[in-house]
Write a protein that holds these residues in place. Structure first.
Motif, PDB file in Angstrom:
ATOM      1  N   TRP A 199       0.821  -1.214   0.000  1.00  0.00           N
ATOM      2  CA  TRP A 199       0.000   0.000   0.000  1.00  0.00           C
ATOM      3  C   TRP A 199       0.855   1.263   0.000  1.00  0.00           C
ATOM      4  O   TRP A 199       0.349   2.360  -0.127  1.00  0.00           O
ATOM      5  CB  TRP A 199      -0.868   0.045   1.256  1.00  0.00           C
ATOM      6  N   LEU A 200       2.138   1.093   0.212  1.00  0.00           N
ATOM      7  CA  LEU A 200       3.010   2.221   0.502  1.00  0.00           C
ATOM      8  C   LEU A 200       2.911   3.362  -0.515  1.00  0.00           C
ATOM      9  O   LEU A 200       2.650   4.509  -0.133  1.00  0.00           O
ATOM     10  CB  LEU A 200       4.448   1.718   0.628  1.00  0.00           C
ATOM     11  N   PRO A 201       3.070   3.074  -1.813  1.00  0.00           N
ATOM     12  CA  PRO A 201       3.030   4.184  -2.775  1.00  0.00           C
ATOM     13  C   PRO A 201       1.704   4.933  -2.732  1.00  0.00           C
ATOM     14  O   PRO A 201       1.676   6.170  -2.763  1.00  0.00           O
ATOM     15  CB  PRO A 201       3.220   3.490  -4.126  1.00  0.00           C
ATOM     16  N   ILE A 202       0.594   4.159  -2.643  1.00  0.00           N
ATOM     17  CA  ILE A 202      -0.723   4.795  -2.595  1.00  0.00           C
ATOM     18  C   ILE A 202      -0.881   5.597  -1.311  1.00  0.00           C
ATOM     19  O   ILE A 202      -1.314   6.755  -1.318  1.00  0.00           O
ATOM     20  CB  ILE A 202      -1.835   3.734  -2.706  1.00  0.00           C
ATOM     21  N   ALA A 203      -0.480   4.978  -0.191  1.00  0.00           N
ATOM     22  CA  ALA A 203      -0.677   5.622   1.107  1.00  0.00           C
ATOM     23  C   ALA A 203       0.053   6.955   1.184  1.00  0.00           C
ATOM     24  O   ALA A 203      -0.482   7.949   1.684  1.00  0.00           O
ATOM     25  CB  ALA A 203      -0.201   4.689   2.216  1.00  0.00           C
ATOM     26  N   PHE A 204       1.261   6.995   0.641  1.00  0.00           N
ATOM     27  CA  PHE A 204       2.029   8.240   0.737  1.00  0.00           C
ATOM     28  C   PHE A 204       1.412   9.364  -0.080  1.00  0.00           C
ATOM     29  O   PHE A 204       1.600  10.536   0.210  1.00  0.00           O
ATOM     30  CB  PHE A 204       3.493   8.016   0.325  1.00  0.00           C
ATOM     31  N   PHE A 205       0.628   8.994  -1.125  1.00  0.00           N
ATOM     32  CA  PHE A 205      -0.024  10.041  -1.910  1.00  0.00           C
ATOM     33  C   PHE A 205      -1.356  10.462  -1.317  1.00  0.00           C
ATOM     34  O   PHE A 205      -1.718  11.633  -1.342  1.00  0.00           O
ATOM     35  CB  PHE A 205      -0.228   9.559  -3.351  1.00  0.00           C
ATOM     36  N   THR A 206      -2.096   9.473  -0.764  1.00  0.00           N
ATOM     37  CA  THR A 206      -3.460   9.793  -0.334  1.00  0.00           C
ATOM     38  C   THR A 206      -3.525  10.374   1.072  1.00  0.00           C
ATOM     39  O   THR A 206      -4.450  11.102   1.393  1.00  0.00           O
ATOM     40  CB  THR A 206      -4.354   8.544  -0.406  1.00  0.00           C
ATOM     41  N   PHE A 207      -2.565  10.049   1.905  1.00  0.00           N
ATOM     42  CA  PHE A 207      -2.629  10.578   3.272  1.00  0.00           C
ATOM     43  C   PHE A 207      -2.000  11.967   3.329  1.00  0.00           C
ATOM     44  O   PHE A 207      -1.087  12.264   2.559  1.00  0.00           O
ATOM     45  CB  PHE A 207      -1.914   9.632   4.236  1.00  0.00           C
ATOM     46  N   PRO A 208      -2.499  12.813   4.227  1.00  0.00           N
ATOM     47  CA  PRO A 208      -2.018  14.201   4.289  1.00  0.00           C
ATOM     48  C   PRO A 208      -0.529  14.293   4.630  1.00  0.00           C
ATOM     49  O   PRO A 208       0.144  15.226   4.218  1.00  0.00           O
ATOM     50  CB  PRO A 208      -2.876  14.841   5.380  1.00  0.00           C
ATOM     51  N   SER A 209      -0.016  13.350   5.432  1.00  0.00           N
ATOM     52  CA  SER A 209       1.404  13.421   5.776  1.00  0.00           C
ATOM     53  C   SER A 209       1.999  12.024   5.716  1.00  0.00           C
ATOM     54  O   SER A 209       1.283  11.017   5.809  1.00  0.00           O
ATOM     55  CB  SER A 209       1.569  13.985   7.191  1.00  0.00           C
ATOM     56  N   SER A 210       3.317  11.962   5.565  1.00  0.00           N
ATOM     57  CA  SER A 210       3.949  10.651   5.521  1.00  0.00           C
ATOM     58  C   SER A 210       3.826   9.959   6.878  1.00  0.00           C
ATOM     59  O   SER A 210       3.772   8.742   6.968  1.00  0.00           O
ATOM     60  CB  SER A 210       5.420  10.787   5.136  1.00  0.00           C
ATOM     61  N   TRP A 211       3.742  10.783   7.935  1.00  0.00           N
ATOM     62  CA  TRP A 211       3.610  10.210   9.268  1.00  0.00           C
ATOM     63  C   TRP A 211       2.265   9.485   9.416  1.00  0.00           C
ATOM     64  O   TRP A 211       2.201   8.356   9.881  1.00  0.00           O
ATOM     65  CB  TRP A 211       3.730  11.323  10.318  1.00  0.00           C
TER      66      TRP A 211
END
Lengths: 346, 265
Positions: A199-211
């Motif tokens: 999910w990493l690539p998607i998560a980093f784009f869709t979530f407001p922060s990398s944290w």
């Protein structure tokens, strides 16, 4: 016979036998010496490590060589002191005596490491840094390492607790309620086995922060095993327990909270353990890929500078933290599951 | 020991309830087919009576107890406690199962407290738990975990867990079935003593003819599945009974005959 007290702490069967057999006079001294032997040899190994630091010149520029050598001498003296005064030191003395073979192995390993890297360079630099360069990282780069460790712990704890809590609640719901199982089970089967890192690539784009993205991924990695094992734990509770509770006047809430959950707890802890393992993996990958903090990021950063000593230093810290987290989990489990017979000791 | 503990503990003296089992039939669904287990069973138990149910293994006696406990509704017929229809489990009818089924995560005291806790009255009634433990002679094991108990002790805890609720009907599903023979004999005497002092109505399922005759006022003999009542025998002997009693021996011969086992005697 005083040798009996010593034989109780002897690490090996062979020592124990000689201690019991050697009853009289001269033999007694021999057996005492024999019992102290592992401690003495361990002390010698650390002495050898210290001497190896000073005996030959370094092939590189490492300012901590002398300090490491003197520390090794202090350790050697300490082991020797504890070994001779073992009986007076009680439990501590017995503990050191029991671990003497490990001290010996560690001393020998450090000596070998020192000689093959810093002194003769048989192992290629910079991939195999000597012990003193790793010590140097801890003394000179401590603030950054500390910040990284703190960031990792914070991220890990947040994600893990969210994942564990959601997984536990989901597991109890689908184990208990047929309707919840009907809807959640297929989703779980579809999404659960997917590695959280995918999910990493998607998560980093869709979530407001990398944290927040990393927290989500860690929670996901934790949540799946916790859900499945809580669910199977609740589902496998013997119906006899429910019958007993019902005849005694238990309401459904009592059956869930006081029967199903405590009975499922051993399974839940297996899930929490597995979740911890997979969440470590996600944590490190997430830190390497996007989060600009944490030990994973530190590793990546050190690799960029080809500073392998920093990488080894970070690995050691990471290993201590992961091992510590598992130890903590097992302590909590032993406390809560004290009613179980023969739980595995970590 | 039990007798003195009981004399001190007046709260256990509760009169038993009457039990009416009225034309009850029941069946299980196995692979979509109905397997009849109880066939038109009618039993009337007077308050304070001790009734033993005897029958071949798997004939449906335990199922009847589940219906009495209210764990399942019958397919047809009705059950009444003191004239009131039984629609679900209630702590006035507690069951002691063949396995003690103590909750392994609870200490002995907390296991006994289970019923009061489930009913939400534990806070004011803690002394009843202590009294029940004393009644079965296990006060000193209050802080033990179930895995630390012997089979007999675990079954005593299960008995205390039932009695703490002041039941009106005590449902005993082969409670001594898994104990060794010596413990069993002791526990039989204790059961008689408990029943006499509490005045509870007792319904006991057992495989053991001797046990039934030693304990019960009435022995009801069932046929093979689906269970039908084949005999209802009054055991008119005073307590405490003696195992060598000639009248009991005669009754035993008669019952074994009904079960088709008289050839061995």
């Amino acid at each position: 016979m005083p040798t009996y007290s010593a034989s109780e702490v002897a690490p090996f069967g062979a020592d124990r036998e000689t201690a019991v057999v050697a009853g009289d006079g001269g033999l007694q001294i021999a057996s005492r010496l024999r019992l102290s032997l592992s401690g003495i040899v361990a002390s010698l190994a650390w002495l050898a490590f210290g001497v190896s630091c000073l005996r030959w010149p370094d092939i590189g520029d490492w300012p901590r060589t002398e300090a490491v050598a003197y520390t090794a001498f202090v350790v050697a003296a300490g082991i020797l002191l504890v070994t001779t005064a073992r009986e007076a030191l009680g439990k501590f003395g017995a503990g050191v005596q029991q671990r003497a073979p490990w001290f010996l192995a560690l001393g020998a390993f450090l000596t070998l490491w020192e000689v093959t890297t810093a002194k003769f360079g048989w192992l290629p630099l910079p991939f195999f840094p000597p012990p003193q360069s790793i010590v140097e990282v801890y003394t000179d780069d401590l603030p950054k390492l500390f910040d990284s460790a703190f960031a990792s712990i914070k991220l890990q704890l947040g994600g893990y607790f969210i994942g564990a809590a959601v997984g536990f609640l989901t597991g109890v719901s689908i184990g208990w309620s047929r309707a919840a199982g009907y809807w959640v089970h297929p989703i779980l089967r579809f999404i659960g086995p997917l590695p959280a890192t995918a999910w990493l690539p998607i998560a980093f784009f869709t979530f407001p922060s990398s944290w927040s993205a990393s927290t989500f991924l860690i929670a996901l990695a934790t949540g799946f095993p916790v859900t499945v094992l809580t669910w199977s734990g609740v589902a496998s509770v013997s119906t006899a327990y429910y019958d007993v509770a019902r005849t005694l006047g238990a309401k459904p809430s009592f059956l869930v909270l006081k029967v199903a959950i405590p009975a499922a707890l051993p399974h839940v802890f297996v899930g929490l353990f597995m979740g911890l393992g997979s969440s470590f993996a996600v944590l490190v990958v997430a830190e390497m890929m996007g989060v600009k903090a944490g030990l994973g990021w530190y590793l990546q950063w050190a690799q960029g500078w080809a500073s392998y000593a920093n990488m080894y230093a970070a690995l050691i810290v990471m290993s201590l933290l992961c091992s510590g987290a598992i130890t903590l989990l097992f302590k909590v489990r032993d406390h809560l599951l004290v009613w179980q017979k023969g739980v595995v000791k970590w | 020991m039990v007798a003195t503990a009981l004399a001190e503990q007046a709260s256990f003296i509760a009169a038993g309830a009457s039990l009416d089992i009225d034309h009850v039939s029941h069946a299980f669904d196995i692979d979509g087919k109905a397997l009849p287990v109880l066939d038109d069973v009618s039993i009337t138990v007077a308050p304070g009576e001790f009734v033993a149910l005897l029958g071949p293994s798997g004939c449906g006696k335990s199922t009847l107890l589940r219906l009495v406990a209210g764990l399942e509704p019958p397919r047809s017929g009705s059950l009444r406690e003191d004239g009131v229809a039984i629609t679900g489990p209630f702590p006035s009818r507690v069951v002691v199962f063949q396995d003690p089924t103590l909750f392994p995560w609870r200490k002995v005291w907390d296991n006994v407290a289970l019923g009061l806790e489930a009913q939400g009255i534990l806070k004011t009634q803690r002394h009843r738990v202590d009294a029940a433990l004393e009644l079965v002679g296990l006060s000193s094991f209050r802080n033990a975990y179930p895995h630390q108990l012997s089979g007999g002790m675990a079954q005593r805890v299960a008995l205390a867990r039932a009695l703490v609720n002041d039941p009106k009907i005590l449902v005993l599903d082969e409670p001594l079935g898994k104990l060794d023979s010596l413990t069993r004999i002791t526990m039989q005497a204790e059961l008689v003593s408990l029943w006499q002092r509490t005045g509870v109505t007792a319904l006991l399922v057992t495989h053991d003819v001797e046990e039934a005759l030693f304990l019960a006022n009435r022995v009801i003999v069932f046929s093979d599945r689906p269970a039908k009542i084949t005999a209802d025998i009054a055991v008119d002997r005073p307590y405490p009974r003696h195992r060598g009693d000639a009248h009991l021996a005669e009754l035993r011969r008669q019952i074994l005959g009904l079960l088709g086992l008289d050839a061995t005697w």
